[in-house]
Design a protein around this motif. Sequence first.
Motif, PDB file in Angstrom:
ATOM      1  N   LEU A  65       9.236 -58.711 -13.104  1.00 31.21           N
ATOM      2  CA  LEU A  65       9.007 -60.083 -13.548  1.00 31.21           C
ATOM      3  C   LEU A  65      10.020 -61.036 -12.923  1.00 31.21           C
ATOM      4  O   LEU A  65       9.664 -62.148 -12.500  1.00 31.21           O
ATOM      5  N   ALA A  66      11.282 -60.612 -12.860  1.00 30.01           N
ATOM      6  CA  ALA A  66      12.315 -61.473 -12.272  1.00 30.01           C
ATOM      7  C   ALA A  66      12.001 -61.783 -10.809  1.00 30.01           C
ATOM      8  O   ALA A  66      12.178 -62.919 -10.349  1.00 30.01           O
ATOM      9  N   GLU A  67      11.518 -60.783 -10.080  1.00 30.57           N
ATOM     10  CA  GLU A  67      11.165 -61.003  -8.681  1.00 30.57           C
ATOM     11  C   GLU A  67       9.990 -61.960  -8.552  1.00 30.57           C
ATOM     12  O   GLU A  67       9.958 -62.799  -7.633  1.00 30.57           O
ATOM     13  N   ALA A  68       9.030 -61.857  -9.461  1.00 26.89           N
ATOM     14  CA  ALA A  68       7.879 -62.767  -9.419  1.00 26.89           C
ATOM     15  C   ALA A  68       8.291 -64.195  -9.724  1.00 26.89           C
ATOM     16  O   ALA A  68       7.839 -65.149  -9.069  1.00 26.89           O
ATOM     17  N   ILE A  69       9.167 -64.377 -10.714  1.00 23.87           N
ATOM     18  CA  ILE A  69       9.634 -65.718 -11.073  1.00 23.87           C
ATOM     19  C   ILE A  69      10.405 -66.336  -9.913  1.00 23.87           C
ATOM     20  O   ILE A  69      10.294 -67.545  -9.639  1.00 23.87           O
ATOM     21  N   ALA A  70      11.174 -65.512  -9.214  1.00 26.58           N
ATOM     22  CA  ALA A  70      11.952 -66.022  -8.078  1.00 26.58           C
ATOM     23  C   ALA A  70      11.068 -66.558  -6.960  1.00 26.58           C
ATOM     24  O   ALA A  70      11.527 -67.367  -6.134  1.00 26.58           O
ATOM     25  N   GLN A  71       9.807 -66.148  -6.946  1.00 24.34           N
ATOM     26  CA  GLN A  71       8.875 -66.613  -5.919  1.00 24.34           C
ATOM     27  C   GLN A  71       8.162 -67.908  -6.308  1.00 24.34           C
ATOM     28  O   GLN A  71       7.393 -68.450  -5.514  1.00 24.34           O
ATOM     29  N   ILE A  72       8.404 -68.399  -7.514  1.00 26.13           N
ATOM     30  CA  ILE A  72       7.780 -69.640  -7.980  1.00 26.13           C
ATOM     31  C   ILE A  72       8.845 -70.734  -7.971  1.00 26.13           C
ATOM     32  O   ILE A  72       9.739 -70.731  -8.817  1.00 26.13           O
ATOM     33  N   PRO A  73       8.817 -71.660  -7.042  1.00 22.46           N
ATOM     34  CA  PRO A  73       9.905 -72.630  -6.873  1.00 22.46           C
ATOM     35  C   PRO A  73      10.210 -73.454  -8.126  1.00 22.46           C
ATOM     36  O   PRO A  73      11.357 -73.860  -8.338  1.00 22.46           O
ATOM     37  N   GLU A  74       9.201 -73.718  -8.932  1.00 25.19           N
ATOM     38  CA  GLU A  74       9.397 -74.577 -10.106  1.00 25.19           C
ATOM     39  C   GLU A  74      10.168 -73.879 -11.221  1.00 25.19           C
ATOM     40  O   GLU A  74      10.688 -74.531 -12.129  1.00 25.19           O
ATOM     41  N   LEU A  75      10.219 -72.556 -11.191  1.00 25.26           N
ATOM     42  CA  LEU A  75      10.856 -71.785 -12.254  1.00 25.26           C
ATOM     43  C   LEU A  75      12.221 -71.291 -11.815  1.00 25.26           C
ATOM     44  O   LEU A  75      12.446 -70.997 -10.644  1.00 25.26           O
ATOM     45  N   VAL A  76      13.138 -71.171 -12.772  1.00 25.34           N
ATOM     46  CA  VAL A  76      14.482 -70.676 -12.475  1.00 25.34           C
ATOM     47  C   VAL A  76      14.905 -69.712 -13.579  1.00 25.34           C
ATOM     48  O   VAL A  76      14.752 -69.996 -14.769  1.00 25.34           O
ATOM     49  N   LEU A  77      15.410 -68.554 -13.179  1.00 24.66           N
ATOM     50  CA  LEU A  77      15.842 -67.529 -14.132  1.00 24.66           C
ATOM     51  C   LEU A  77      17.127 -67.946 -14.827  1.00 24.66           C
ATOM     52  O   LEU A  77      18.008 -68.577 -14.230  1.00 24.66           O
ATOM     53  N   ASN A  78      17.253 -67.563 -16.090  1.00 25.36           N
ATOM     54  CA  ASN A  78      18.483 -67.770 -16.844  1.00 25.36           C
ATOM     55  C   ASN A  78      19.121 -66.408 -17.111  1.00 25.36           C
ATOM     56  O   ASN A  78      18.445 -65.470 -17.513  1.00 25.36           O
ATOM     57  N   GLY A  79      20.419 -66.319 -16.895  1.00 22.98           N
ATOM     58  CA  GLY A  79      21.100 -65.051 -17.131  1.00 22.98           C
ATOM     59  C   GLY A  79      21.670 -64.491 -15.851  1.00 22.98           C
ATOM     60  O   GLY A  79      21.601 -65.108 -14.780  1.00 22.98           O
ATOM     61  N   GLY A  80      22.229 -63.269 -15.976  1.00 21.12           N
ATOM     62  CA  GLY A  80      22.946 -62.702 -14.852  1.00 21.12           C
ATOM     63  C   GLY A  80      22.189 -61.636 -14.103  1.00 21.12           C
ATOM     64  O   GLY A  80      20.953 -61.605 -14.095  1.00 21.12           O
ATOM     65  N   GLU A  81      22.953 -60.759 -13.476  1.00 24.37           N
ATOM     66  CA  GLU A  81      22.385 -59.668 -12.706  1.00 24.37           C
ATOM     67  C   GLU A  81      21.718 -58.662 -13.638  1.00 24.37           C
ATOM     68  O   GLU A  81      22.002 -58.606 -14.826  1.00 24.37           O
ATOM     69  N   GLN A  82      20.871 -57.838 -13.066  1.00 22.63           N
ATOM     70  CA  GLN A  82      20.084 -56.880 -13.845  1.00 22.63           C
ATOM     71  C   GLN A  82      20.966 -56.024 -14.753  1.00 22.63           C
ATOM     72  O   GLN A  82      20.649 -55.795 -15.920  1.00 22.63           O
ATOM     73  N   GLU A  83      22.103 -55.552 -14.239  1.00 23.26           N
ATOM     74  CA  GLU A  83      22.943 -54.645 -15.024  1.00 23.26           C
ATOM     75  C   GLU A  83      23.645 -55.348 -16.175  1.00 23.26           C
ATOM     76  O   GLU A  83      24.161 -54.685 -17.081  1.00 23.26           O
ATOM     77  N   ASP A  84      23.692 -56.671 -16.163  1.00 25.76           N
ATOM     78  CA  ASP A  84      24.320 -57.432 -17.244  1.00 25.76           C
ATOM     79  C   ASP A  84      23.333 -57.819 -18.347  1.00 25.76           C
ATOM     80  O   ASP A  84      23.725 -58.447 -19.325  1.00 25.76           O
ATOM     81  N   MET A  85      22.069 -57.469 -18.157  1.00 22.16           N
ATOM     82  CA  MET A  85      21.030 -57.956 -19.054  1.00 22.16           C
ATOM     83  C   MET A  85      20.303 -56.810 -19.755  1.00 22.16           C
ATOM     84  O   MET A  85      20.130 -55.730 -19.179  1.00 22.16           O
ATOM     85  N   MET A  88      -0.545 -65.202 -14.261  1.00 21.81           N
ATOM     86  CA  MET A  88      -0.770 -66.359 -15.119  1.00 21.81           C
ATOM     87  C   MET A  88       0.391 -67.352 -15.059  1.00 21.81           C
ATOM     88  O   MET A  88       0.190 -68.554 -15.250  1.00 21.81           O
ATOM     89  N   LEU A  89       1.600 -66.875 -14.784  1.00 23.38           N
ATOM     90  CA  LEU A  89       2.717 -67.807 -14.597  1.00 23.38           C
ATOM     91  C   LEU A  89       2.435 -68.721 -13.410  1.00 23.38           C
ATOM     92  O   LEU A  89       2.656 -69.937 -13.484  1.00 23.38           O
ATOM     93  N   GLU A  90       1.948 -68.161 -12.337  1.00 22.16           N
ATOM     94  CA  GLU A  90       1.603 -68.966 -11.171  1.00 22.16           C
ATOM     95  C   GLU A  90       0.488 -69.963 -11.494  1.00 22.16           C
ATOM     96  O   GLU A  90       0.552 -71.134 -11.112  1.00 22.16           O
ATOM     97  N   THR A  91      -0.518 -69.485 -12.224  1.00 23.33           N
ATOM     98  CA  THR A  91      -1.652 -70.345 -12.581  1.00 23.33           C
ATOM     99  C   THR A  91      -1.206 -71.511 -13.456  1.00 23.33           C
ATOM    100  O   THR A  91      -1.600 -72.666 -13.231  1.00 23.33           O
ATOM    101  N   VAL A  92      -0.376 -71.213 -14.456  1.00 23.18           N
ATOM    102  CA  VAL A  92       0.085 -72.252 -15.376  1.00 23.18           C
ATOM    103  C   VAL A  92       0.948 -73.275 -14.648  1.00 23.18           C
ATOM    104  O   VAL A  92       0.817 -74.491 -14.863  1.00 23.18           O
ATOM    105  N   VAL A  93       1.827 -72.824 -13.785  1.00 21.26           N
ATOM    106  CA  VAL A  93       2.684 -73.754 -13.050  1.00 21.26           C
ATOM    107  C   VAL A  93       1.846 -74.689 -12.175  1.00 21.26           C
ATOM    108  O   VAL A  93       2.098 -75.896 -12.098  1.00 21.26           O
ATOM    109  N   LYS A  94       0.830 -74.161 -11.526  1.00 23.99           N
ATOM    110  CA  LYS A  94      -0.045 -74.995 -10.697  1.00 23.99           C
ATOM    111  C   LYS A  94      -0.744 -76.069 -11.524  1.00 23.99           C
ATOM    112  O   LYS A  94      -0.907 -77.212 -11.076  1.00 23.99           O
ATOM    113  N   LYS A  95      -1.154 -75.704 -12.744  1.00 24.87           N
ATOM    114  CA  LYS A  95      -1.824 -76.673 -13.609  1.00 24.87           C
ATOM    115  C   LYS A  95      -0.860 -77.731 -14.128  1.00 24.87           C
ATOM    116  O   LYS A  95      -1.238 -78.890 -14.334  1.00 24.87           O
ATOM    117  N   LEU A  96       0.389 -77.332 -14.341  1.00 24.43           N
ATOM    118  CA  LEU A  96       1.363 -78.250 -14.930  1.00 24.43           C
ATOM    119  C   LEU A  96       2.111 -79.088 -13.896  1.00 24.43           C
ATOM    120  O   LEU A  96       2.710 -80.113 -14.248  1.00 24.43           O
TER     121      LEU A  96
END
Length: 387
Positions: free
Chosen positions: A271-291, A369-377
């Motif tokens: 999921l984190a990799e998919a979010i990183a591919q959507i310019p409008e979205l930005v992850l909150n938090g640290g590296e994988q091992e910290d989460m 669906m994250l991609e779809t929703v972002v396109k609509k918004l």
Amino acid sequence: MYYFDHCASTPPHEEVIRTMAEVMAKHYANPSSLHRSGVEAGHLLERSRSAIAGLFGTEAKEWVFTSGGTESNNLAIQGAARANAHKGKHIITTAIEHPSVYETCKQLEREGFRISFLPVSRNGIVSLEDVEAHLTDETILVTIMHVNNEVGSIQPVHQIGRMLKDRRRGIVFHVDGVQSVGKLPIDLRSDSIDLFSASAHKVRGPRGAGLLYIRSGVKLDALLAGGDQEFGMRSGTENVAAIVASAKAFRMAMESQPERYERMTALRRQLAEAIAQIPELVLNGGEQEDMAPHIVSFSYPGMKPEVFIHLLEKHKIAASTKSACSSKDNKPSRVLEAMGVGQARASSGIRVSFGDEHGNRELEWLCSMLETVVKKLKPLERKEIRS
């Protein structure tokens, strides 16, 4: 419906539901009663307590059953503060605690206790050195969550517990473990944890049932006056059916924890990799091992989070904004603000939390669906500075 809101509550196991219904039907007597039915209910209660204790490598007498995580946190913090007020009135916590901890500390602050709300990094993690630096001769309690319920950052409770043990001056260490049980390994003894809170409905158990570990020798003032149940710590007739069902849910969650960690870690990475591919979205938090493996937080700066959530729901996806206890207010996330991510991100946070029913198929649908929703918004996005 694809339910991605397991931090708020989880669907109970069918086995847990059957157990609770059976106990409600057959063992409805008051466990404090002296007649045979009461004694049988009491035996079920104590067997559940022993089962819980065994899961954590502790003693049965060290566990108190409560109505849930909020009551456990309140009992731990208020109880420890008032029982030790003669030694000092200083408490250390963090700025990103769950409301049941944060607001309890605020209440104690109004009563004359001094509270140090420690800052966290941009990844949402408190510094061990910061905790140590704030210790004083007046410090009586340190209360820090294991896993943050909004962004999933893992706090260094192992190191904090050991540091406090080395510098032990009667300081009580409380850990809110509501979001970590069944997700991360927990060793109350080796981590020198004095008080530990947990909630059954976060591990596919029933609502209205919680746990509080109270290490032998730790003194608390009770919050409820009454019949002296639960070793005098929690008066009121015990909910035997919910307690028995909870013991089963905790056992199932903790026995499957290693497998769950591996599977959910892979889902989180996907999921984190998919979010990183959507310019409008930005992850909150640290590296994988910290989460924690079951929580992903992201923001859509310039967009109201409730709009995003409702549009996801039209695509059969249930997610959330922040803590369910405060999700209905319109304020920016206190947790994200404390992480210093900026007003735009703090006002637009979305939380996705996984469960046992999720696999690659569910994650692929969510990512699509994250991609779809972002396109609509996108046409509705407010022009705000991204930070």
